[in-house]
Design an enzyme around this catalytic site. Structure first.
Site, PDB file in Angstrom:
ATOM      1  N   ALA A 213       5.128   6.059  -0.792  1.00 49.11           N
ATOM      2  CA  ALA A 213       4.798   5.242  -1.959  1.00 49.11           C
ATOM      3  C   ALA A 213       3.403   5.580  -2.485  1.00 49.11           C
ATOM      4  O   ALA A 213       3.167   5.557  -3.697  1.00 49.11           O
ATOM      5  CB  ALA A 213       4.898   3.764  -1.599  1.00 49.11           C
TER       6      ALA A 213
ATOM      7  N   GLY B  10       7.665   8.516   3.829  1.00 50.08           N
ATOM      8  CA  GLY B  10       8.457   9.620   3.286  1.00 50.08           C
ATOM      9  C   GLY B  10       9.347  10.274   4.328  1.00 50.08           C
ATOM     10  O   GLY B  10      10.058  11.216   4.023  1.00 50.08           O
TER      11      GLY B  10
ATOM     12  N   ASN C 126      11.148   6.453  -2.588  1.00 50.43           N
ATOM     13  CA  ASN C 126       9.849   6.133  -2.009  1.00 50.43           C
ATOM     14  C   ASN C 126      10.028   5.234  -0.793  1.00 50.43           C
ATOM     15  O   ASN C 126      10.840   4.319  -0.808  1.00 50.43           O
ATOM     16  CB  ASN C 126       8.961   5.401  -3.025  1.00 50.43           C
ATOM     17  CG  ASN C 126       8.552   6.306  -4.151  1.00 50.43           C
ATOM     18  OD1 ASN C 126       9.118   6.248  -5.229  1.00 50.43           O
ATOM     19  ND2 ASN C 126       7.593   7.163  -3.916  1.00 50.43           N
ATOM     20  N   CYS C 127       9.241   5.526   0.231  1.00 51.16           N
ATOM     21  CA  CYS C 127       9.225   4.676   1.420  1.00 51.16           C
ATOM     22  C   CYS C 127       7.806   4.652   1.947  1.00 51.16           C
ATOM     23  O   CYS C 127       6.886   5.110   1.276  1.00 51.16           O
ATOM     24  CB  CYS C 127      10.224   5.159   2.461  1.00 51.16           C
ATOM     25  SG  CYS C 127       9.847   6.756   3.157  1.00 51.16           S
ATOM     26  N   SER C 128       7.610   4.150   3.147  1.00 52.57           N
ATOM     27  CA  SER C 128       6.254   4.041   3.688  1.00 52.57           C
ATOM     28  C   SER C 128       5.618   5.408   3.882  1.00 52.57           C
ATOM     29  O   SER C 128       4.548   5.679   3.365  1.00 52.57           O
ATOM     30  CB  SER C 128       6.253   3.302   5.024  1.00 52.57           C
ATOM     31  OG  SER C 128       7.125   2.219   4.990  1.00 52.57           O
TER      32      SER C 128
END
Length: 111
Positions: free
Chosen positions: A41, A13, A9-11
């Site tokens: 996320a 994707g 997960n990141c800000s």
């Protein structure tokens, strides 16, 4: 179906997509049957509802969300256990070191 499923997960994707590709290559090299994917996320809850996730890794840029994710993964793993969760090592993330990040995920999955 893959033996294990690893969610990054990141800000947005986007930045983790390249890392996913590197991790998939490392998994193939090591003969590990894994489904590895990235998502923002904000979509984590939906993804966890759709499939059995074995490990959740957070990009360093969303490490501040760890507490929130600890609540999300509670009881959502196999046998009602928590899904293992960790933040990706910043150096491995920056270097897009798929092999090391895969090893981090494997270690979490195996406990």
């Amino acid at each position: 179906m893959a033996e294990q499923t690893i969610m990054l997960n990141c800000s947005a994707g986007m930045s983790t997509s390249l890392l996913v590709t590197k991790m998939q290559a490392a998994a193939q090299e090591e003969g590990i049957d894994a489904e590895i994917f990235a998502c923002p996320a904000s979509e984590a809850d939906d993804k966890m509802a759709q499939k059995q996730i074995d490990c959740v890794l957070l990009g360093p840029q969303v490490s501040y969300m760890r507490g929130e994710f600890e609540n999300k993964v509670k009881g959502k793993g196999k046998d009602g256990k928590d899904i293992p969760l960790d933040v990706i090592n910043m150096q491995d993330y920056g270097m897009m070191n798929g092999k090391n990040v895969l090893a981090q995920a494997e270690k979490l999955i195996k406990g």
